[in-house]
Design an enzyme around this catalytic site. Structure first.
Site, PDB file in Angstrom:
ATOM      1  N   SER A   8       0.803  -1.222   0.000  1.00  0.00           N
ATOM      2  CA  SER A   8       0.000   0.000   0.000  1.00  0.00           C
ATOM      3  C   SER A   8       0.837   1.274   0.000  1.00  0.00           C
ATOM      4  CB  SER A   8      -0.898   0.011   1.241  1.00  0.00           C
ATOM      5  OG  SER A   8      -0.097   0.064   2.412  1.00  0.00           O
ATOM      6  N   CYS A  97     -14.169  -4.926   2.415  1.00  0.00           N
ATOM      7  CA  CYS A  97     -13.040  -4.704   1.521  1.00  0.00           C
ATOM      8  C   CYS A  97     -12.015  -5.833   1.642  1.00  0.00           C
ATOM      9  CB  CYS A  97     -12.393  -3.358   1.841  1.00  0.00           C
ATOM     10  SG  CYS A  97     -11.002  -2.943   0.783  1.00  0.00           S
ATOM     11  N   CYS A 197     -11.562   2.475   3.756  1.00  0.00           N
ATOM     12  CA  CYS A 197     -10.641   1.598   3.035  1.00  0.00           C
ATOM     13  C   CYS A 197     -10.487   2.016   1.578  1.00  0.00           C
ATOM     14  CB  CYS A 197     -11.177   0.167   3.115  1.00  0.00           C
ATOM     15  SG  CYS A 197     -10.137  -1.074   2.343  1.00  0.00           S
TER      16      CYS A 197
END
Length: 365
Positions: A8, A97, A197
């Site tokens: 991420s 998610c 998210c």
């Protein structure tokens, strides 16, 4: 073994990839782009996150793949998120998610790349457990109780856990940052991401108003039906909410103690479009000692025992609370707590544990 790591741009997923590379795995980093509506805004950091991921992969010495799951996210997660809010509930999109994007779309894509496992930077652990000749994968809490994320992973199933590694499960956050710093990763001190998210932290009510229309109505005191003000839509409020009601100057009964206590949302009448509030954090209307949960997922694929003592979390930031599951039938579970719980919120998840093992859970109704 080939492992694809979901990256991420933060310190957790970066150290996950680093540790696996050091342990001898064949590691590939994968960056997921899952939101496009306002990718150029101050609240969406996708571009910078991708730059950070690319830099980390270069330092570690691993390949990087980029994939776009925006359509899947909008269809499987965000549409449900909006439906729940429109119905007056308060969903947790991070949970959906995880089950639909990170451990379904991402897992499927990683397998197509030839991976044998996927890995993420979640603070949790997986254990293969054999009992009575039956083997199963258990989801365990992280060693760092302040960072444990098993609550957000309770919808995972046996097939997903069998293919997943959580290298940070036995580490504390401070150790993770120290490992990143020693390895020369520039994200070592990067602030943890917050907010929705893949969408990020932003003014939440204004964000919802872009997708759900306003519908003004009365704010009433639950105890005596006094009209105290006006709301812009029940969608924008949640049980237990204190801020944003704009009725702070209205006092309670002058003859009663606690007349200056804050107001809290206690009930939403969707049919009449009335928001009911009460004064005082410990008002009886905000306390319940039992709940019903639906949309159940039990990780082992079988129901837990009823009338056994477990613990449960009715929201992420609360400690585990002793409870019993009174009944599991018709797709619902009835859970009784040893002590009254504050502001149990329809749409939120309740997650059940047996010691450090996450059994699963459901959605509060």
């Amino acid at each position: 073994m080939k492992v694809v790591v979901g990256m991420s741009g933060g310190v957790d997923s970066s150290v996950t990839a680093l540790l696996l590379k050091q342990q001898g795995y064949e590691v590939t980093g994968l960056f997921m782009k899952n939101w496009e509506d306002d990718d150029d805004s101050d609240y969406c950091s996708t571009r910078q996150d991708l730059v950070d991921v690319a830099s980390v992969c270069d330092v570690i010495g691993i390949d990087l793949e980029v994939v776009n799951f925006s359509a899947e996210y909008k269809e499987r997660v965000f549409a449900d998120f909006l439906r729940e809010y429109e119905a007056g509930r308060t969903p947790n999109p991070d949970i959906l998610c995880n089950s639909e994007i990170k451990f379904r779309c991402f897992l499927d894509h990683a397998m197509q790349l030839g991976a044998e496992r996927i890995a993420t930077g979640h603070y949790a652990q997986v254990r293969e457990w054999t009992s009575d000749g039956r083997s199963e994968y258990q989801l365990l809490k992280a060693e760092d109780g302040t960072k444990d994320q098993s609550y957000f992973l309770y919808r995972l199933n046996q097939a997903q856990l069998a293919k997943t590694l959580f290298p940070l499960g036995a580490l504390y956050k401070r150790e993770v940052r120290r490992i990143a710093e020693q390895a020369g990763l520039h994200v070592a001190a990067k602030k943890d991401s917050t907010g929705i998210c893949f969408i990020g932290e932003r003014p939440f009510r204004e964000f919802l108003m872009r997708y759900l229309p306003t519908r003004p109505g009365e704010i009433r005191a639950l105890d005596d039906e006094r009209v105290l003000g006006e709301h812009q839509g029940l969608t924008y409020h949640t049980i237990g909410q204190r801020k944003g009601l704009h009725i702070g100057g209205i006092k309670g009964n002058q003859d009663e103690a606690g007349e200056h206590d804050a107001w809290y949302v206690a009930k939403k009448d969707m049919q009449a479009n009335v928001l009911y509030v009460v004064q005082g954090h410990d008002h009886p209307a905000l306390l319940r000692d039992r709940l019903v949960a639906t949309d159940l997922n039990w990780i082992a694929g079988r129901d837990p025992h009823t009338n056994w003592v477990y613990t449960a979390k009715p929201r992420y930031r609360t400690p585990d609370m002793p409870c019993e599951i009174d009944r599991i039938a018709d797709g619902c579970a009835e859970i009784a707590f040893a002590q009254p719980q504050w502001a149990l919120t329809p749409g939120q998840s309740v997650v059940v544990y047996e010691s450090t093992v996450c059994l699963g859970g459901g959605i509060i109704v």
